[in-house]
Design an enzyme around this catalytic site. Structure first.
Site, mmCIF file in Angstrom:
data_model
loop_
_atom_site.group_PDB
_atom_site.id
_atom_site.type_symbol
_atom_site.label_atom_id
_atom_site.label_comp_id
_atom_site.label_asym_id
_atom_site.label_seq_id
_atom_site.Cartn_x
_atom_site.Cartn_y
_atom_site.Cartn_z
ATOM 1 C CB THR A 210 -0.975 -0.046 1.198
ATOM 2 O OG1 THR A 210 -1.931 1.010 1.071
ATOM 3 C CG2 THR A 210 -0.272 0.097 2.543
ATOM 4 C CG ASN A 211 -0.379 4.729 -1.344
ATOM 5 O OD1 ASN A 211 -1.069 5.409 -0.598
ATOM 6 N ND2 ASN A 211 -0.838 4.226 -2.491
ATOM 7 N NE ARG A 212 4.401 8.395 4.711
ATOM 8 C CZ ARG A 212 5.060 9.527 4.503
ATOM 9 N NH1 ARG A 212 6.003 9.576 3.595
ATOM 10 N NH2 ARG A 212 4.785 10.610 5.191
ATOM 11 C CB ALA A 277 -2.198 7.563 -3.479
#
Ligand code: CTP
Length: 404
Positions: A210-212, A277
């Site tokens: 995943t991402n932030r 995102a």
């Protein structure tokens, strides 16, 4: 500035134990910028004092003592005519019955009868009283007359019994009031699709990439579109944030699921705002079973994830309703060059570019510093501002495309 700024709201409080929660509601409304005039019924005064409300609103709280004062003949009409909204929370079975039958024996019920603004009620009573045919008939009468009901909710009541009759929590009442105030906004009758948060690309049944992204900017955009009066589909991975009241939340995990949800929602959308995102890469072969240490360090092969905006660009010809597509570019270098090339390659009308290398703006913080780039070559630099305000600015620019 919020949608509440400068709005004049009358909060009627009646004789229910939920009256103490009305103080929280009055406080929340005031903090959001509304001018709140509270009217207590004699029953409410048994549970809570005018001073409580005066202390949170900074304004006079009215009671039936004012009904018999020197200004009485103009007070109720004045209050009801100046208000943008009258909300009665909590509203007892007794006040509900009086409203349905046009009785006017308290300052609150007189004001309701004289009011020419929308009225909302949040009932609070024992489940048996709420379900009683007399109350149900009153509810029906009031709904037919255009009065909006917020709840009641299911749950435990003061009697110790459980059932439908609890007053809805103040935060949800606040959200409903917000929706009520937005009804005639510039995007009334329009449908906006907003994506938020990151995506989760599975590696095996327990792990994912995943991402932030926190989802804060996307959720704020959904709220801003609701504030402008739009119907909103909010497509997001599970962020832990509470969706704004009124948004239709569609939870997705992978880029493919986000693509499917966006394509379905765009069939009826006037605008798409892609704040999510989305993963660029996914795992080529997701393991069926949990990867085990004993099998050594895994080699994970990645492949391209679908690009949502590029796919939308290919379908757009078939959607005459879709007037504006807004993208985001989160960049750590060459902000304007990179954003411009995304604007062109993804066939966007508008792109919101932000520099994520700055520690005071961007990912997982409350502020954003955004530059807006338009397909026609214009650009606009917005100052560092809270994500909620940036959201309002972006939705306002997007609304201009819809109004053309
Ligand atoms: N986006 C998308 N689908 C993807 C990746 C991104 O629709 N698979 C959208 C994002 O929601 C955003 C815009 O494209 O509105 C730009 O996203 P960004 O990640 O900055 O750009 P990428 O195209 O992924 O390019 P790169 O990561 O190489 O900078």
């Amino acid at each position: 500035m919020t949608i509440f700024s400068g709005k004049h709201i009358i909060l009627g409080v009646t004789g229910s134990i939920a009256a103490y929660k009305a103080a929280d509601l009055a406080s929340k409304l005031t903090q959001q910028g509304a001018e709140v005039d509270v009217i207590l019924t004699p029953g409410a005064e048994k549970f809570i004092t005018p001073l409580t409300f005066q202390s949170v609103t900074g304004r006079k709280t009215y009671t039936d003592a004012d009904l018999w004062g020197g200004q009485a003949h103009i007070l109720h009409v004045g209050l009801g005519h100046e208000a943008d909204l009258l909300v009665i929370a909590p509203c007892t079975a007794n006040t509900l019955a009086k409203l349905a039958h046009g009785l006017s024996d308290t300052l609150l019920t007189i004001t309701a009868l004289a009011a020419n603004c929308p009225i909302m009620v949040a009932p609070a009573m024992d489940a048996g009283m709420y379900e009683h045919p007399a109350t149900q008939a009153n509810v029906k009468t009031l709904v037919e007359r255009g009065i909006r009901f917020i709840g009641p909710a299911e749950g435990r009541m003061a009697s110790g019994l459980s059932g439908r009759g609890r007053m809805v929590e103040p935060a949800e009442i606040l959200g409903n009031i917000r929706l009520g105030l937005a009804r005639k906004g510039r995007l009334a009758g329009r449908h906006f699709v907003v994506t938020a948060g990151g995506t989760q690309e599975p590696i095996d049944p327990v792990r994912y990439i995943t991402n932030r992204s926190s989802g804060k900017q996307g959720f704020a955009l959904a709220q801003a579109a609701l504030d402008a009066g739009a119907a909103v589909t909010l497509i997001s991975h599970p962020t832990g944030l509470t969706a704004p009241v009124g948004a239709n939340l569609v939870e997705v995990r992978t880029a493919q699921e986000m693509l499917d949800a966006v394509l379905a929602a765009c069939e009826t959308a006037d605008g798409l705002v892609m704040a999510a995102a989305v993963a660029d890469f996914r795992v080529k072969a997701v393991a069926k079973h949990k990867l085990k240490k004993r099998d050594g360090i895994p080699q994970i092969e990645l492949t391209a994830a679908p690009d949502v905006l590029s796919t939308v660009a290919r379908h757009r010809g078939g959607w005459s309703n879709l007037k504006v597509v807004v993208g985001f570019a989160a960049e750590s270098r060459d902000l304007l060059e990179n954003a411009t090339s995304k604007l062109t390659s993804k066939k966007l009308d508008l792109i919101a570019a932000n520099d994520i290398s700055a520690s005071d703006a961007g990912f997982a913080v409350d502020d954003n510093r955004i530059t807006l780039l338009y397909a026609d070559g214009r650009h606009e630099i917005l100052p560092l501002m809270p994500k909620t305000e940036a959201a309002g600015a972006i939705i306002a620019r997007a609304a201009e495309f819809v109004e053309r």
